[in-house]
Design an enzyme around this catalytic site. Structure first.
Site, PDB file in Angstrom:
ATOM      1  N   HIS A 274       0.823  -1.225   0.000  1.00  0.00           N
ATOM      2  CA  HIS A 274       0.000   0.000   0.000  1.00  0.00           C
ATOM      3  C   HIS A 274       0.854   1.272   0.000  1.00  0.00           C
ATOM      4  CE1 HIS A 274      -0.444   0.875   4.630  1.00  0.00           C
ATOM      5  NE2 HIS A 274       0.806   0.689   4.286  1.00  0.00           N
TER       6      HIS A 274
ATOM      7  N   GLN B 231       1.385  10.717   2.695  1.00  0.00           N
ATOM      8  CA  GLN B 231       2.632  10.227   3.282  1.00  0.00           C
ATOM      9  C   GLN B 231       3.481   9.323   2.374  1.00  0.00           C
ATOM     10  OE1 GLN B 231       1.631   8.758   7.502  1.00  0.00           O
ATOM     11  NE2 GLN B 231       3.562   9.857   7.655  1.00  0.00           N
TER      12      GLN B 231
END
Length: 346
Positions: free
Chosen positions: A256, A307
């Site tokens: 991910h 992020q």
């Protein structure tokens, strides 16, 4: 068709708007040590006593404690003289540092790091890239270089990840019977909490944590003792360096972080290294196939935007990535908890 008056908009909007305030109350009580103090005291304490012990103002502490009562993180007993506060069971189990299931470290990581990136969510949406440059003045081209920008930040991140696996590691490892696999590599295994759960659940297994040299060093010094002989280490960058042969590879919350191209590159290397009959276990939070939820996973995907270079995916999307690398007999198991499991076989 109903009118707008039929919809409880004010309640929904207030609830969502207050989400930030709620989380910061919990994070602040953790950071100041409120729950730890109440656990150590063994008895309820007044706001005056808590403020004095923690070096805070009585006025500020009273408001924090009252908010924690409203959130059911604390309970209060009103006597003739004063209000006395104590932890609820959920706080004792999840919010105190000493608890085996403590989530303190992941909360501090969210409070002090993740929230700073989320301040630039609108910029992330406009630009389609992470926000380390704006949040910390660090290049966004190497997400983990930014995440590990200091020893303190790396330790905080690793401790946070360990706390997650302390409550849901066993769920994903028990999703399939992994007992036939005794030679296991945990790619990006960090602080070793998932590896520890694995050798506990499968006593005949040997788990090697493959991670960056500086991560391995911290894991050895801070998280995994030499007495844990079923856990070994391998230093390297699995995108650049070779991946040793094994029967099973665990990629927990790894894919991910990356776009499809990087995922295919890594899985192709894993497939090449994997012994015939072996496999790869993906541990991820799965989106519904129509991407309608779960909302937690949708929010995680937004976090990947601010992020990392990646996103959360559906089971079908992960299966497609595995198939492209050569893996077959793909099984999916939703655990009903934070993270799910996908197993592909060679």
């Amino acid at each position: 068709m109903g009118s707008s008056e039929d919809l409880d908009y004010p309640q929904i909007i207030v609830q969502y708007s207050n989400g930030f305030l709620i989380s910061k109350v919990m994070f602040t009580a953790c950071e100041l040590g409120v729950f730890d103090l109440l656990l150590e005291s063994g008895k309820p304490l007044s706001a005056d006593a808590i403020a004095a012990r923690l070096g805070a103002s009585t006025m500020g502490m009273e408001r924090l404690l009252e908010a924690c009562v409203g959130l059911k993180l604390l309970a209060v007993e009103i006597t003739q003289e004063e209000a006395l506060y104590r932890n609820t069971e959920i706080s004792n189990v999840y919010l105190t540092k000493s608890s085996p299931k403590s989530q303190y470290h992941i909360m501090m990581y969210y409070s002090n790091t993740v929230y700073l990136c989320w301040q630039y969510l609108a910029d992330a949406v406009r630009e389609g890239r992470n926000q380390y440059k704006r949040a910390f003045g660090i290049s966004s081209k190497d997400p983990f270089g930014a995440m590990y920008r200091s020893d303190e930040e790396m330790l905080k991140f690793m401790a946070g990840q360990n706390s997650v696996w302390s409550i849901c590691g066993r769920d994903v490892l028990a999703a399939f019977d992994l007992s036939p696999f005794t030679q296991i590599y945990d790619l990006g295994g960090g602080g070793g909490a998932l590896a520890r759960e694995c050798v506990s659940l499968y006593p005949n297994s040997m788990v090697t944590i493959y991670d960056l040299p500086k991560v391995v060093q911290v894991a050895k010094e801070q998280f995994v003792s030499p007495e844990e002989r079923q856990i070994a280490f391998h230093e390297g960058d699995f995108f650049i360096d070779s991946i040793p042969e094994a029967e099973l590879y665990i990629l927990s919350k790894i894919l991910h972080d990356w776009d499809d191209g990087k995922c295919k590159q890594l899985l192709a290397k894993v497939y090449k290294a994997c012994k015939p009959g072996g496999g790869v276990l993906l541990v991820e939070s799965l989106l519904n196939e129509d991407k309608s939820g779960p909302v937690e996973t949708q929010l995680y995907s937004m976090n990947m935007l601010v992020q990392t270079e990646g996103k959360e995916r559906t089971a079908a999307e992960y299966s497609k990535l595995l198939e492209a690398a050569g893996f077959g007999v793909i099984q999916v198991k939703k655990t009903g908890k934070l993270y799910d499991a996908v197993l592909g076989r060679k």
